[in-house]
Design an enzyme around this catalytic site. Structure first.
Site, PDB file in Angstrom:
ATOM      1  NE  ARG A 115      -2.515  -1.085   3.477  1.00  0.00           N
ATOM      2  CZ  ARG A 115      -1.915  -0.478   4.475  1.00  0.00           C
ATOM      3  NH1 ARG A 115      -1.790   0.831   4.487  1.00  0.00           N
ATOM      4  NH2 ARG A 115      -1.447  -1.165   5.481  1.00  0.00           N
ATOM      5  CE1 TYR A 263       1.303  -7.523  -3.945  1.00  0.00           C
ATOM      6  CE2 TYR A 263       0.644  -6.341  -1.974  1.00  0.00           C
ATOM      7  CZ  TYR A 263       1.173  -7.471  -2.579  1.00  0.00           C
ATOM      8  OH  TYR A 263       1.555  -8.542  -1.800  1.00  0.00           O
ATOM      9  CE  LYS A 272      -6.233  -3.172   4.688  1.00  0.00           C
ATOM     10  NZ  LYS A 272      -6.431  -3.838   5.955  1.00  0.00           N
ATOM     11  CG  HIS A 292      -7.252  -2.441  10.209  1.00  0.00           C
ATOM     12  ND1 HIS A 292      -5.920  -2.105  10.344  1.00  0.00           N
ATOM     13  CD2 HIS A 292      -7.296  -3.427   9.293  1.00  0.00           C
ATOM     14  CE1 HIS A 292      -5.199  -2.865   9.537  1.00  0.00           C
ATOM     15  NE2 HIS A 292      -6.005  -3.675   8.897  1.00  0.00           N
ATOM     16  CB  SER A 314      -1.166  -3.877   7.863  1.00  0.00           C
ATOM     17  OG  SER A 314      -2.306  -3.136   7.545  1.00  0.00           O
ATOM     18  CB  CYS A 316       0.426  -6.568  14.080  1.00  0.00           C
ATOM     19  SG  CYS A 316       1.530  -5.185  13.794  1.00  0.00           S
ATOM     20  CG  ASP A 339      -7.804  -6.666   7.095  1.00  0.00           C
ATOM     21  OD1 ASP A 339      -6.938  -6.369   7.934  1.00  0.00           O
ATOM     22  OD2 ASP A 339      -7.937  -6.051   6.028  1.00  0.00           O
ATOM     23  NE  ARG A 432      -0.301  -8.625   2.595  1.00  0.00           N
ATOM     24  CZ  ARG A 432      -0.887  -8.041   3.642  1.00  0.00           C
ATOM     25  NH1 ARG A 432      -1.990  -8.520   4.141  1.00  0.00           N
ATOM     26  NH2 ARG A 432      -0.339  -6.984   4.196  1.00  0.00           N
TER      27      ARG A 432
HETATM   28  O1  SAT Z   1      -2.787  -4.384   1.099  1.00  0.00           O
HETATM   29  S1  SAT Z   1      -3.786  -4.376   2.152  1.00  0.00           S
HETATM   30  O2  SAT Z   1      -4.046  -3.005   2.586  1.00  0.00           O
HETATM   31  O3  SAT Z   1      -5.036  -4.932   1.682  1.00  0.00           O
HETATM   32  C1  SAT Z   1      -3.286  -5.318   3.450  1.00  0.00           C
HETATM   33  C2  SAT Z   1      -3.054  -4.605   4.708  1.00  0.00           C
HETATM   34  O4  SAT Z   1      -2.193  -3.740   4.760  1.00  0.00           O
HETATM   35  O5  SAT Z   1      -3.734  -4.919   5.701  1.00  0.00           O
HETATM   36 MN    MN Z   2      -5.422  -5.006   7.206  1.00  0.00          MN
END
Ligand code: SAT
Ligand code: MN
Length: 649
Positions: A115, A263, A272, A292, A314, A316, A339, A432
């Site tokens: 991101r 991505y 998000k 989140h 993210s 963690c 998430d 991922r």
């Molecule tokens: O790339 S994402 O934002 O979907 C994953 C994350 O950072 O939680």
């Molecule tokens: Mn996330």
């Protein structure tokens, strides 16, 4: 090609694939009749005519701007999925992972792997609707604002003719179970078939959604992978435009516009962008919370079950906790989501949560049969891997899988498609797996319940190598809001930040606020009302390190012991002692039975006055720098009370 050959079933030619697509090719006369004007795309797959006027209008406006050559209205069917996967394989974008059924690996341009928070904006006429007033000279860290005029310029500059020669996919999707009163619908237009396939996993996507939507409005999502100004793609297999990447949100009109990256959170716009940024602005208006957070069920040996939500930044460990295999006998974990949580109080004052997503977009490195056997089971079919490494015998590999793959018998091709040198990262740290939630062997029986599951506890947490105890409970709701607002955590590879500095990440939402964080705090405070059963709120830290840099708490399945303590607190058991930071476990109250190397619980539950005074200084400075006069009075009072408690300790 270091990865070996594709299997026969994938070797149909592009022409064959095109023939099998059964495009409904309209004559130009037909097209003109439909739209009342000349449309720029030449062929259409799907029933454009059957779409609502609002959707047709959105597509036409976008197509006028982007000038795609084809339009592909996705119905979400199995057949369509197979065709798109074949297209990616034939073009060399995806590689089948033969060890797992119907699973594929995609390697991105190494410049497009996470991101990009610095290029993510919220657009409102007034700046301070989107972001707080910061101290002059301070770099704002709670989101970026863009004016409507600048957004328009940014969009025109990038999107004009951006899809010439490309296909625009139309993805109708529901965040939340289709038809649930808590669900919301979006339409994403994208020129990336990889995004279309991933959205089919991560959201409920396809014809069903259109039926439920009818003539209603929806969140408008426009995405293009982009082309660099030079007109040349560095890696034609993964088109993108990192230099001009921009992710824009307009809450007033429920619009999301994303350019330049294919991505994750940059391009799977339901996640998000919609579920958190636009979602939080809708939630504020309608009086609920878009967070989140993972959602999980936890059952003890007495067969008492509770649901909890947990907000960690993210990368963690939300996915690992949501799918945890308990180390203690008689306990059970069931997963609702890993998430995002949409939560609202029902008419009886109970906080109910739904997971708006339909899949898991989990961090691969570190996932293995010990840390998360349930995830390893989940990903065995219908999974799209991105930026992991592959093995010469048709499998996948990443850091943490050393014991699952015979490294002597197989050669590894790294995420950059080079033979792995056994020194650099085999998989990208933010690589991922994208996999359907329904495949999770411990998915909760109520995970698609339209009204959601009742939340008894909320956990905040992050990576805190120093000072922060294993677990503590907030004193009351207002204090809980301060605990959430004060969250800090070590930076991870999920975004562009380098190094491991401790960053402020309030509510694990810093990159995802859809509006001014000060107003978000007020919104959280306003949740407490007569007749509502407020969840208990805790802070956890699995990541404390000792003087030798070793983790002090075993983590993973052993976190059962902490959840058990939390459940006992929720049941009103006398297992905690009061400290200035909140309630910490009484000595001996965390069950350590059967642990081979019992951790130093005294240290893990200690509240160090000096440490927390310094922490409080940091937090006050942060609020002062980042929120200045916007900081709500309630928080000022809470901070004052907190300092008093600490100084008396
Ligand atoms: O790339 S994402 O934002 O979907 C994953 C994350 O950072 O939680
Ligand atoms: Mn996330």
């Amino acid at each position: 090609m270091p990865d070996g050959k594709y299997s026969v079933q994938h070797s149909v030619t592009i022409q064959e694939k095109r023939n099998s697509l059964k495009y409904k090719v309209l004559t130009s006369a037909e097209t003109n009749v439909l739209s009342g004007k000349t449309r720029s795309f030449e062929d259409i797959k799907g029933n454009f005519d059957g779409l609502s006027a609002k959707i047709r209008n959105f597509i036409e406006k976008s197509a006028d701007l982007c000038k795609p050559s084809q339009l592909y209205i996705c119905d979400g069917s199995e057949e369509e999925n197979t065709q798109l996967l074949q297209l990616l394989v034939e073009n060399g974008v995806a590689k089948p992972i033969d060890k797992y059924q119907n699973s594929y690996l995609v390697r991105t341009n190494p410049a497009d792997t996470a991101r990009v928070e610095s290029k993510t904006f919220i657009c409102t006429p007034d700046k301070y609707t989107s972001v707080p007033r910061t101290k002059s000279g301070v770099t704002p860290s709670l989101g970026n604002w863009i004016s409507p005029e600048d957004m328009e310029i940014a969009v025109k500059e990038r999107f004009t003719n951006c899809m010439v020669g490309r296909t625009m996919y139309v993805l109708p999707f529901s965040m939340g179970p289709v038809g649930s009163p808590l669900a919301k619908i979006g339409i994403q237009l994208t020129d990336s078939p990889y995004v279309a396939l991933s959205m089919r996993i991560m959201t409920r996507m396809g014809a069903e959604v259109l039926k439920v939507l009818g003539d209603d409005d929806f969140v408008r999502c426009l995405h293009c992978v982009g082309t660099p100004k030079s007109g040349v793609h560095e890696n034609p297999l993964w088109p993108c435009d990192p230099e001009r990447t921009i992710i824009l949100h307009k809450p007033e009109t429920n619009e999301i516009v994303s350019y330049g990256s294919g991505y994750g959170g940059n391009s799977l716009l339901g996640k998000k962008c919609f579920a958190l940024r636009i979602g939080s602005t809708i939630a504020k208006k309608e009086g609920w919370l878009a967070e989140h957070m993972l959602i999980m069920g936890f059952t003890n040996p007495k067969n008492e079950k509770m649901y909890l939500g947990a907000a960690f930044p993210s990368a963690c460990g939300k996915t690992n906790l949501a799918m945890m295999t308990p180390s203690l006998k008689g306990y059970k974990v069931e997963c609702v989501g890993d998430d995002i949580a949409w939560m609202r109080f029902d008419k009886d004052g109970i906080l109910k949560a739904v997971n708006p997503e339909n899949g898991f977009f989990g961090v691969a490195p570190g996932t293995n049969s010990k840390s998360n056997p349930i995830a390893m089971e989940t990903i065995k079919k219908n999974t799209i891997f991105t930026n992991v490494a592959s093995t010469s015998n048709g499998g996948v590999f990443w850091e943490g899988m050393e014991e699952e793959v015979d490294l002597k018998e197989t050669t590894i091709t790294d995420w950059k498609n080079k033979e792995w040198d056994h020194q650099s990262n085999a998989a990208h740290p933010n690589s991922r797996f994208c996999t359907p939630a329904a495949q999770c062997p411990i998915i909760d029986p109520s995970w698609e319940s339209p009204e959601g599951v009742p939340i008894s506890a909320i956990l905040f947490g992050g990576r805190r190598p120093e000072g922060v105890p294993l677990v503590y409970e907030a004193r009351d709701w207002k204090h809980a809001v301060l605990v959430g607002a004060s969250m800090r955590s070590e930076a991870t590879a999920a975004a562009e930040h380098k190094g491991k500095m401790i960053m402020h990440d309030p509510f694990a939402m810093r990159p995802f606020f859809g509006y001014n964080f000060a107003h978000y705090i007020e919104h959280w405070v306003s949740m407490e009302k007569e007749g509502r059963k407020m969840p208990r709120v805790f802070h956890v830290n699995w990541f404390r390190k000792d003087a030798n840099g070793k983790f002090m708490w075993p983590g993973f399945g052993e976190n059962t012991r902490v959840l058990d303590w939390i459940m006992r607190r929720c049941n009103g058991e006398d297992v905690a002692v009061e400290t200035p930071i909140g309630w910490v476990p009484k000595p001996g109250s965390i069950n350590l039975e059967g642990l081979e190397n019992p951790p130093n619980m005294e240290e893990l539950t200690k509240v160090d006055k000096e440490f927390f005074l310094k922490e409080l200084d940091q937090i006050e400075k942060y609020f002062d720098d980042q929120l200045t006069t916007d900081l709500p009075e309630t928080m000022k009072d809470e901070l004052k009370r907190y300092r008093e408690r600490l100084s008396k300790y």
